[in-house]
Design a protein around this motif. Structure first.
Motif, PDB file in Angstrom:
ATOM      1  N   ALA A  78      47.530  43.214  50.683  1.00 22.06           N
ATOM      2  CA  ALA A  78      47.832  43.711  49.339  1.00 22.06           C
ATOM      3  C   ALA A  78      49.021  42.970  48.719  1.00 22.06           C
ATOM      4  O   ALA A  78      49.187  42.952  47.508  1.00 22.06           O
ATOM      5  N   HIS A  79      49.850  42.357  49.555  1.00 23.65           N
ATOM      6  CA  HIS A  79      51.010  41.603  49.056  1.00 23.65           C
ATOM      7  C   HIS A  79      50.679  40.139  48.769  1.00 23.65           C
ATOM      8  O   HIS A  79      51.509  39.413  48.240  1.00 23.65           O
ATOM      9  N   PHE A 100      37.528  40.208  37.404  1.00 19.44           N
ATOM     10  CA  PHE A 100      37.471  41.667  37.335  1.00 19.44           C
ATOM     11  C   PHE A 100      37.099  42.277  38.690  1.00 19.44           C
ATOM     12  O   PHE A 100      37.787  43.157  39.203  1.00 19.44           O
ATOM     13  N   VAL A 101      36.010  41.746  39.240  1.00 15.42           N
ATOM     14  CA  VAL A 101      35.515  42.273  40.509  1.00 15.42           C
ATOM     15  C   VAL A 101      36.580  42.143  41.610  1.00 15.42           C
ATOM     16  O   VAL A 101      36.791  43.046  42.414  1.00 15.42           O
ATOM     17  N   TYR A 102      37.289  41.025  41.604  1.00 19.80           N
ATOM     18  CA  TYR A 102      38.307  40.789  42.622  1.00 19.80           C
ATOM     19  C   TYR A 102      39.457  41.787  42.490  1.00 19.80           C
ATOM     20  O   TYR A 102      39.976  42.302  43.483  1.00 19.80           O
ATOM     21  N   ARG A 104      39.177  44.739  41.409  1.00 22.40           N
ATOM     22  CA  ARG A 104      38.680  46.022  41.905  1.00 22.40           C
ATOM     23  C   ARG A 104      38.723  46.106  43.426  1.00 22.40           C
ATOM     24  O   ARG A 104      38.893  47.186  43.972  1.00 22.40           O
ATOM     25  N   TYR A 105      38.552  44.960  44.099  1.00 21.09           N
ATOM     26  CA  TYR A 105      38.657  44.983  45.565  1.00 21.09           C
ATOM     27  C   TYR A 105      40.026  45.511  45.998  1.00 21.09           C
ATOM     28  O   TYR A 105      40.159  46.135  47.041  1.00 21.09           O
ATOM     29  N   PHE A 106      41.044  45.232  45.174  1.00 16.69           N
ATOM     30  CA  PHE A 106      42.390  45.730  45.497  1.00 16.69           C
ATOM     31  C   PHE A 106      42.579  47.179  45.051  1.00 16.69           C
ATOM     32  O   PHE A 106      43.619  47.767  45.290  1.00 16.69           O
ATOM     33  N   GLY A 107      41.586  47.714  44.355  1.00 11.09           N
ATOM     34  CA  GLY A 107      41.689  49.092  43.880  1.00 11.09           C
ATOM     35  C   GLY A 107      42.433  49.231  42.564  1.00 11.09           C
ATOM     36  O   GLY A 107      42.758  50.336  42.137  1.00 11.09           O
ATOM     37  N   LEU A 108      42.704  48.114  41.885  1.00  9.86           N
ATOM     38  CA  LEU A 108      43.468  48.169  40.631  1.00  9.86           C
ATOM     39  C   LEU A 108      42.635  48.806  39.522  1.00  9.86           C
ATOM     40  O   LEU A 108      41.405  48.711  39.521  1.00  9.86           O
ATOM     41  N   SER A 111      41.901  49.109  33.291  1.00 10.09           N
ATOM     42  CA  SER A 111      42.735  48.746  32.145  1.00 10.09           C
ATOM     43  C   SER A 111      43.783  47.705  32.547  1.00 10.09           C
ATOM     44  O   SER A 111      44.032  46.748  31.818  1.00 10.09           O
ATOM     45  N   PHE A 112      44.344  47.899  33.733  1.00 11.84           N
ATOM     46  CA  PHE A 112      45.318  46.921  34.228  1.00 11.84           C
ATOM     47  C   PHE A 112      44.655  45.548  34.375  1.00 11.84           C
ATOM     48  O   PHE A 112      45.180  44.535  33.914  1.00 11.84           O
ATOM     49  N   SER A 153      46.379  40.441  41.575  1.00 11.83           N
ATOM     50  CA  SER A 153      47.059  41.607  42.144  1.00 11.83           C
ATOM     51  C   SER A 153      48.577  41.469  42.081  1.00 11.83           C
ATOM     52  O   SER A 153      49.287  42.242  42.716  1.00 11.83           O
TER      53      SER A 153
ATOM     54  N   VAL B   7      49.930  47.003  46.222  1.00  8.99           N
ATOM     55  CA  VAL B   7      50.648  47.400  47.431  1.00  8.99           C
ATOM     56  C   VAL B   7      50.703  48.920  47.544  1.00  8.99           C
ATOM     57  O   VAL B   7      50.431  49.487  48.612  1.00  8.99           O
ATOM     58  N   ILE B   9      48.642  51.031  46.304  1.00  6.72           N
ATOM     59  CA  ILE B   9      47.293  51.520  46.596  1.00  6.72           C
ATOM     60  C   ILE B   9      46.975  51.367  48.082  1.00  6.72           C
ATOM     61  O   ILE B   9      46.456  52.273  48.723  1.00  6.72           O
ATOM     62  N   ARG B  25      37.306  51.859  49.821  1.00  5.74           N
ATOM     63  CA  ARG B  25      36.874  51.266  48.560  1.00  5.74           C
ATOM     64  C   ARG B  25      35.532  50.553  48.664  1.00  5.74           C
ATOM     65  O   ARG B  25      35.316  49.508  48.062  1.00  5.74           O
ATOM     66  N   SER B  28      34.031  49.403  45.394  1.00  4.32           N
ATOM     67  CA  SER B  28      34.340  48.145  44.705  1.00  4.32           C
ATOM     68  C   SER B  28      33.343  47.053  45.098  1.00  4.32           C
ATOM     69  O   SER B  28      33.077  46.142  44.321  1.00  4.32           O
ATOM     70  N   ASN B  31      30.331  47.863  43.096  1.00  2.33           N
ATOM     71  CA  ASN B  31      30.590  47.428  41.724  1.00  2.33           C
ATOM     72  C   ASN B  31      30.288  45.941  41.555  1.00  2.33           C
ATOM     73  O   ASN B  31      29.680  45.516  40.573  1.00  2.33           O
ATOM     74  N   SER B 121      42.768  43.489  50.055  1.00  8.30           N
ATOM     75  CA  SER B 121      43.183  44.617  50.894  1.00  8.30           C
ATOM     76  C   SER B 121      41.994  45.471  51.338  1.00  8.30           C
ATOM     77  O   SER B 121      42.190  46.572  51.837  1.00  8.30           O
ATOM     78  N   LEU B 122      40.769  44.963  51.170  1.00  6.23           N
ATOM     79  CA  LEU B 122      39.606  45.657  51.732  1.00  6.23           C
ATOM     80  C   LEU B 122      39.566  45.457  53.241  1.00  6.23           C
ATOM     81  O   LEU B 122      40.121  44.507  53.763  1.00  6.23           O
TER      82      LEU B 122
END
Ligand SMILES: Nc1ncnc2c1ncn2[C@@H]1O[C@H](COP(=O)(O)OP(=O)(O)O)[C@@H](O)[C@H]1O
Ligand SMILES: [Mg+2]
Lengths: 308, 275
Positions: A78-79, A100-102, A104-108, A111-112, A153, B7, B9, B25, B28, B31, B121-122
């Protein structure tokens, strides 16, 4: 809490019996641009994958933001923003969809991501290409998209594995310019390369790697200062005569390297060396005076040239 | 408004059981598949739906005219009524296998899509679940479509037949989980071909087109060990309204397939991409 984002001790990676990374120590501080310079097979990508928590070390220790990647993969990833050596963009999707899809993989949140996409398309100079499928992009554009994707991210560390390998000179310069901007913004960069000019341009500090080991570590200027002279005189006599001539040339410089196609004479004032040998009646077919580079450092450290 | 960073999340799940493998997730990944699906050719989508319907018309109504009625466990039914559940089970299998083998193989080795996903982070279980869930969603839509065509033709005599829809999703889940596990161990296209070779006899001999009682006892034991036979029996029991405890046994077979498939897929994805 240390100020180092990455800290490795005796880091080792084996594939079966083969040792790809042979116990290396290094650290990366926040905000710096750190390079791994070495030829193909040196173990750069293996090291990068361990940092990126997508490969398990087989020995030694590594902490990324004080966490062990073997135990906290998703939290560490995540970092990070990862630009792998081989592009792995989603070829079924468009440029914008890839970003966009990428995200979402981070859960963002959508809107962000949507706001971020505008910023990144602009940064990667891909605004006009947003609705194009990635197969239709040039090599340089794909690389820029991969970098933009890694930035979605807002990573603390951007990992770039041979960012410009395979690109033409113009595309490389565009990419360097983009990376330089990131560096100015204070993004921590970890870069591998086998191009010395790339390492000199982008890295504040680097390690020279060969056969899984670290041969030296310093700033580009520091390495040149320690392992080479200020200048180099390159002379050619035709491949047959190089060996014979090197005996006569030795006494005129600090150090000499005989390559298959040319002789490198190391001295702080190469112009003067050239004058001297001509005075002695030695006339090379061609001669060139240049500043020392990391290529010379590598040659000194390993006896081989960086790009075979 | 405060927007959570990548981070934050990821840290929410830290310390939970399996946090190395699962980030919660799988959505995702679905998606991503939906986004790709929207721009894919509708022909491919339609073909998965049309195939069992074509079989039904060719065999159920065409061949069925020569065969006449069939007797199954003291019930006399038309041949079309007999094979409709068999075709539903078979198409659930075929769809799930296609998605979990060829599609997954491509994403693993050709487009390197999973490497990209697993650099985020998946975790590997997110990827496996997301891919399977997507295959199931498609399977569900095909099953609803099939039932919607077949029921008005009177080929589903019992109201229990509604449960054939979730049952075919269960069947698809079992095959998708096992298919993905097998694919993750496979490294070449030639080996992929072997999967199709193994499916064909199962398709022909599992009781979709005629009762397996025509075979000698020993062959029947072999057939009963195969998953498609349990799928066909489960759905046929439901559409004919022959409800008994054996249906639970058939369903249980698929629950075990799912558990084994997910276990090996996650293990293998971890080994492949975390090396
Ligand atoms: N997955 C792997 N399995 C076996 N050997 C590998 C694997 N990855 C890399 N290697 C070997 O490890 C050595 C170092 O590779 P790599 O880390 O890719 O070096 P570099 O990126 O510096 O070119 C090479 O000899 C390579 O063949
Ligand atoms: Mg490499």
């Amino acid at each position: 809490m240390t100020t180092n984002l990455i800290q490795a001790h005796g880091l080792t990676k084996r594939y079966g019996d083969f040792v790809a990374v042979a116990g290396i120590d290094f650290h990366v501080a926040k905000g710096e641009s750190f390079g791994l310079l070495g030829p193909n097979g040196a173990g750069k990508s293996s090291t990068m994958r361990i940092i990126a928590a997508t490969s398990q070390r087989t020995g030694g220790d590594i902490k990324i933001l004080d966490k062990d990647p073997n135990l906290h993969g998703p939290q560490i990833r995540a970092h990070l923003g990862v630009v792998p050596q081989q592009d792995n963009l989603d070829t079924e999707l468009t440029v914008e969809q890839n970003l966009f899809v990428y995200g979402r993989y981070f859960g963002l949140s959508s809107s962000f991501i949507k706001n971020k996409i505008e910023e990144l398309l602009d940064f990667a100079q891909l605004v006009e290409k947003r609705d194009v499928k990635v197969d239709a992009l040039s090599g340089g554009m794909k690389r820029r998209l991969t970098i933009a994707r890694a930035l979605i991210s807002e990573p603390d560390i951007l990992m770039l594995d041979e960012p410009t390998t395979g690109l033409d000179p113009q595309a490389r310069h565009i990419l360097w310019d983009r990376l330089f901007r990131l560096k100015e913004q204070g993004v921590t960069l970890v870069i591998t390369t086998h191009y010395m000019d790339e390492a000199e341009q982008l890295c504040d500090r680097l390690v020279v790697m060969d056969k899984g080991k670290i041969m030296a570590e310093d700033s580009p200027a520091g390495l040149i200062k320690t392992y080479s002279t200020k200048e180099v005189l390159e002379v050619r006599f035709g491949s047959e005569r190089n060996a014979e001539m090197s005996e006569k040339l030795k006494q005129h410089c600090e150090r000499i390297e005989v390559l298959p196609d040319r002789i490198l004479m190391y001295a702080d004032d190469a112009e003067k060396v050239l004058e001297e040998i001509i005075k002695q009646g030695i006339h090379p077919i061609t001669s060139l005076v240049r500043r020392s580079s990391l290529e010379d450092v590598f040659l000194r450290l390993t006896g081989r040239s960086l790009i075979e | 408004m405060i927007i959570a960073t990548a981070v934050e999340i990821a840290d929410r799940r830290a310390g939970r059981l399996g946090d190395k493998y699962y980030a919660g997730r799988a959505r995702s990944v679905m998606n991503r598949n939906f986004t790709a699906f929207k721009s894919s050719t509708w022909l491919v989508v339609l073909s998965g739906f049309i195939e069992p319907v074509l079989y039904l018309f060719a065999f159920g109504f065409g061949l069925g005219q020569f065969i006449g009625d069939v007797e199954v466990s003291n019930n006399v039914i038309s041949y079309a009524v007999f094979i409709a559940p068999g075709l539903l089970a078979t198409s659930a299998m075929n769809g799930a296998i296609y998605d979990s083998t060829w599609n997954v193989f491509f994403k693993m080795h050709e487009s390197r899509l999973y490497q990209g996903m697993l650099a985020t982070s998946l975790g590997p279980l997110d990827v496996a679940l997301g891919e399977i869930a997507w295959a199931l969603l498609r399977g569900l839509i095909y099953a609803i479509g099939f039932v919607a065509i077949v029921a008005p033709l009177g080929l589903i005599p019992s109201w229990w037949g509604i449960l054939a829809i979730p049952a075919s999703v269960l069947i698809a889940f079992g095959f998708a989980a096992i298919g993905m596990a097998i694919t993750s161990y496979i490294s070449s296209f030639q080996q992929m071909g072997a999967i199709n070779l193994a499916l064909l006899p199962m398709f022909l001999f599992s009781g979709a087109f005629y009762p397996i009682e025509v075979f000698p006892e020993s062959a029947q034991i072999l057939i009963k060990a195969l998953p498609l036979h349990h799928g066909v029996s489960l759905i046929r029991g439901l559409t004919l309204g022959e409800i008994d405890i054996s249906l639970l046994g058939h369903a249980g077979y698929f629950v075990i397939m799912i558990a084994l498939g997910l276990f090996f897929t996650t293990k293998r994805l971890t080994a492949l991409f975390m090396r």
